[in-house]
Design a protein around this motif. Structure first.
Motif, PDB file in Angstrom:
ATOM      1  N   ALA A 247       0.834  -1.204   0.000  1.00 44.07           N
ATOM      2  CA  ALA A 247       0.000   0.000   0.000  1.00 44.07           C
ATOM      3  C   ALA A 247       0.870   1.256   0.000  1.00 44.07           C
ATOM      4  CB  ALA A 247      -0.916  -0.002   1.215  1.00 44.07           C
ATOM      5  N   CYS A 248       0.596   2.163  -0.922  1.00 49.29           N
ATOM      6  CA  CYS A 248       1.444   3.353  -1.060  1.00 49.29           C
ATOM      7  C   CYS A 248       1.393   4.249   0.170  1.00 49.29           C
ATOM      8  CB  CYS A 248       1.050   4.137  -2.313  1.00 49.29           C
ATOM      9  SG  CYS A 248      -0.666   4.691  -2.361  1.00 49.29           S
ATOM     10  N   THR A 249       0.282   4.276   0.867  1.00 51.49           N
ATOM     11  CA  THR A 249       0.119   5.155   2.021  1.00 51.49           C
ATOM     12  C   THR A 249       1.142   4.867   3.114  1.00 51.49           C
ATOM     13  OG1 THR A 249      -2.245   5.353   1.577  1.00 51.49           O
ATOM     14  CG2 THR A 249      -1.510   5.918   3.797  1.00 51.49           C
ATOM     15  N   TYR A 250       1.602   3.622   3.202  1.00 45.33           N
ATOM     16  CA  TYR A 250       2.499   3.212   4.288  1.00 45.33           C
ATOM     17  C   TYR A 250       3.929   2.965   3.793  1.00 45.33           C
ATOM     18  CZ  TYR A 250      -2.092   2.396   6.298  1.00 45.33           C
ATOM     19  OH  TYR A 250      -3.386   2.553   6.722  1.00 45.33           O
ATOM     20  N   CYS A 256       5.026   6.862  -4.479  1.00 42.42           N
ATOM     21  CA  CYS A 256       4.387   8.033  -5.081  1.00 42.42           C
ATOM     22  C   CYS A 256       4.822   8.166  -6.540  1.00 42.42           C
ATOM     23  CB  CYS A 256       4.776   9.301  -4.324  1.00 42.42           C
ATOM     24  SG  CYS A 256       3.973   9.507  -2.729  1.00 42.42           S
ATOM     25  N   GLY A 257       3.885   8.482  -7.404  1.00 36.44           N
ATOM     26  CA  GLY A 257       4.195   8.741  -8.805  1.00 36.44           C
ATOM     27  C   GLY A 257       3.793   7.637  -9.754  1.00 36.44           C
ATOM     28  N   TYR A 258       3.435   6.467  -9.220  1.00 34.68           N
ATOM     29  CA  TYR A 258       3.042   5.381 -10.108  1.00 34.68           C
ATOM     30  C   TYR A 258       1.584   5.515 -10.548  1.00 34.68           C
ATOM     31  CZ  TYR A 258       7.376   3.353  -8.386  1.00 34.68           C
ATOM     32  OH  TYR A 258       8.691   3.144  -8.058  1.00 34.68           O
ATOM     33  N   ALA A 259       0.729   6.056  -9.685  1.00 31.74           N
ATOM     34  CA  ALA A 259      -0.670   6.294 -10.032  1.00 31.74           C
ATOM     35  C   ALA A 259      -0.802   7.710 -10.581  1.00 31.74           C
ATOM     36  CB  ALA A 259      -1.567   6.109  -8.813  1.00 31.74           C
ATOM     37  N   LEU A 260      -1.340   7.813 -11.791  1.00 29.18           N
ATOM     38  CA  LEU A 260      -1.514   9.103 -12.441  1.00 29.18           C
ATOM     39  C   LEU A 260      -2.947   9.230 -12.929  1.00 29.18           C
ATOM     40  CD1 LEU A 260       1.755   9.204 -14.603  1.00 29.18           C
ATOM     41  CD2 LEU A 260       1.366  10.360 -12.419  1.00 29.18           C
ATOM     42  N   SER A 261      -3.568  10.374 -12.652  1.00 32.47           N
ATOM     43  CA  SER A 261      -4.927  10.621 -13.131  1.00 32.47           C
ATOM     44  C   SER A 261      -4.895  11.235 -14.519  1.00 32.47           C
ATOM     45  CB  SER A 261      -5.664  11.567 -12.175  1.00 32.47           C
ATOM     46  OG  SER A 261      -5.988  10.925 -10.974  1.00 32.47           O
ATOM     47  N   ILE A 262      -5.838  10.796 -15.347  1.00 31.06           N
ATOM     48  CA  ILE A 262      -5.959  11.355 -16.692  1.00 31.06           C
ATOM     49  C   ILE A 262      -7.374  11.886 -16.865  1.00 31.06           C
ATOM     50  CG2 ILE A 262      -5.840  10.923 -19.158  1.00 31.06           C
ATOM     51  CD1 ILE A 262      -4.007   8.604 -16.812  1.00 31.06           C
ATOM     52  N   LEU A 263      -7.480  13.177 -17.126  1.00 30.82           N
ATOM     53  CA  LEU A 263      -8.770  13.817 -17.331  1.00 30.82           C
ATOM     54  C   LEU A 263      -9.298  13.528 -18.740  1.00 30.82           C
ATOM     55  CD1 LEU A 263      -8.161  15.167 -14.643  1.00 30.82           C
ATOM     56  CD2 LEU A 263      -8.853  17.354 -15.635  1.00 30.82           C
ATOM     57  N   PRO A 264     -10.577  13.811 -18.992  1.00 29.76           N
ATOM     58  CA  PRO A 264     -11.135  13.543 -20.321  1.00 29.76           C
ATOM     59  C   PRO A 264     -10.379  14.201 -21.468  1.00 29.76           C
ATOM     60  CG  PRO A 264     -12.912  13.910 -18.771  1.00 29.76           C
ATOM     61  CD  PRO A 264     -11.632  14.213 -18.030  1.00 29.76           C
ATOM     62  N   ILE A 321       5.460   1.917  11.290  1.00 31.55           N
ATOM     63  CA  ILE A 321       4.083   1.508  11.022  1.00 31.55           C
ATOM     64  C   ILE A 321       3.413   2.501  10.083  1.00 31.55           C
ATOM     65  CG2 ILE A 321       1.829   1.000  12.041  1.00 31.55           C
ATOM     66  CD1 ILE A 321       3.301   0.395  14.660  1.00 31.55           C
ATOM     67  N   CYS A 322       3.557   3.768  10.376  1.00 28.30           N
ATOM     68  CA  CYS A 322       2.829   4.808   9.655  1.00 28.30           C
ATOM     69  C   CYS A 322       3.346   5.006   8.233  1.00 28.30           C
ATOM     70  CB  CYS A 322       2.926   6.117  10.441  1.00 28.30           C
ATOM     71  SG  CYS A 322       2.158   7.530   9.632  1.00 28.30           S
ATOM     72  N   GLY A 323       4.667   5.022   8.084  1.00 29.13           N
ATOM     73  CA  GLY A 323       5.243   5.243   6.769  1.00 29.13           C
ATOM     74  C   GLY A 323       4.969   6.621   6.200  1.00 29.13           C
ATOM     75  N   GLY A 324       4.647   7.570   7.054  1.00 29.60           N
ATOM     76  CA  GLY A 324       4.464   8.945   6.592  1.00 29.60           C
ATOM     77  C   GLY A 324       3.071   9.304   6.150  1.00 29.60           C
ATOM     78  N   GLY A 325       2.245   8.296   5.875  1.00 32.13           N
ATOM     79  CA  GLY A 325       0.893   8.584   5.408  1.00 32.13           C
ATOM     80  C   GLY A 325       0.872   9.097   3.977  1.00 32.13           C
TER      81      GLY A 325
END
Length: 357
Positions: A247-250, A256-264, A321-325
């Motif tokens: 999980a990237c959150t932890y 960070c940077g592997y998930a990218l949003s693409i708008l219409p 545990i937290c990994g920075g959130g």
């Protein structure tokens, strides 16, 4: 400096296939959105083909596609059918290629045709529902019964689904009711999102409310006999026991940077931006993911994310545990908006599972 473009990994596209939504939730950036763009199918094909090109070139023979919005079901079932057909074309181009399709929906438009399609094509389905009627949908009172009916249809069809709940100040004192709501509606898989808003309207969930809600919910979850998976609790327990999580959150922002949003319109953004004011990294219709992943703009974000985690978190007692959130939850001062909650909740979880061994 973190040379992100040499990390040699993968792209997970979050496809904003439509900016339209038939609900209006006040914590959502689309709440007062006047943009009604819809992704045309040629743009979809461009995104998927360029993401496949990138992943395969780095040794990853799969693509995790997330359909998002707005309300993605408004993109229409014919577009989704064409999407699966195009993925099959990509499998011909790259033998051995596989796709993992995910969709996040408010659930109101699900029907037998949609459910059959999603099941037949092995979609991972996320249904956005925040709990009992009094704390759900905010400006969509009355929508719960429709969504809950459709959740029972998903149960009957044995679909792979879970719910995603945005935890707001409305959840104050509602942990028991929320847990009972899950049991009563035969919901077995849950992800929690902690409401954060960037316009200073006071919609970010209060740490004291959040900490109390999560602690009480964890007790019901951990000591109860109902088969339930709560994503955030499972990740934290794994880490408390010395295991790892993807999980990237932890991850201390290392993912960070592997998930990218693409708008219409093809604009590409880091992760899933909360604000319409966020600057695009580029446009996939005129660039590719190789150049976007190595862009100065993304490299700067990645460096800021990892540096803030090291600066603020390396000496923290719950660091392992937290990994920075999540970096999207970091304020301008570099501190995570929910740090106070994590410092209360995570040691509590650690002590609880240690005492039960």
């Amino acid at each position: 400096m973190n040379n992100f473009c040499n990390r040699g990994d993968y792209i997970t596209p979050i496809l904003k296939v439509t900016e339209n939504c038939n609900f209006s939730c006040d914590f959502c950036r689309y709440h007062l959105n006047n943009r009604k763009s819809v992704m045309d199918f040629e743009t979809y094909k461009t995104v998927v083909e360029k993401a496949c090109d990138y992943n395969v070139s780095h040794g990853w023979m799969h693509l995790n596609v997330i359909y998002h919005g707005g309300e993605p079901l408004l993109w229409g079932i014919q577009n989704f059918e064409r999407a699966i057909a195009f993925q099959n074309e990509m499998k011909q181009k790259y033998p051995g290629m596989s796709f993992i399709n995910n969709i996040q929906t408010n659930g109101s438009l699900l029907n037998q045709q949609w459910i059959g399609f999603l099941k037949d094509n092995a979609f991972h389905i996320g249904v956005s529902i925040d709990g009992p009627e009094e704390i759900n949908f905010h400006e969509n009172k009355g929508g719960n019964q429709i969504v809950l009916h459709n959740i029972q249809e998903l149960n009957q069809a044995k679909c792979n689904y879970g719910i995603l709940s945005v935890i707001t100040n409305a959840h104050k004192g509602m942990a028991d009711k929320y847990y009972d709501f899950l049991v009563e509606n035969s919901i077995h898989s849950v992800g929690l999102c902690y409401c954060i808003y960037d316009d200073k309207k006071g919609l970010t969930v209060d740490n004291d409310i959040l900490s109390d809600f999560l602690t009480k919910l964890f007790n019901r979850y951990y000591f109860g006999n109902y088969h339930l998976r709560i994503r955030e609790f499972e990740y934290v327990m794994q880490l408390c026991l010395g295991a790892t999580t993807n999980a990237c959150t932890y991850s201390n922002r290392n993912k960070c940077g592997y998930a990218l949003s693409i708008l219409p319109n093809g604009d590409v953004f880091f992760c899933d931006p909360y604000s319409f004011d966020t600057k695009a990294l580029g446009n996939i219709l005129v660039e590719d993911f190789f150049s976007i992943h190595c862009s100065k703009e993304l490299t700067t974000i990645i460096n800021d994310a990892t540096e803030s985690a090291r600066r603020e978190c390396d000496h923290c007692e719950i660091h392992d545990i937290c990994g920075g959130g999540c970096y999207r939850h970091v304020f301008s001062d570099g501190k995570n908006a929910f740090c106070k909650t994590f410092k209360s909740l995570y040691p509590y979880i650690q002590n609880t599972i240690s005492n039960r061994k």
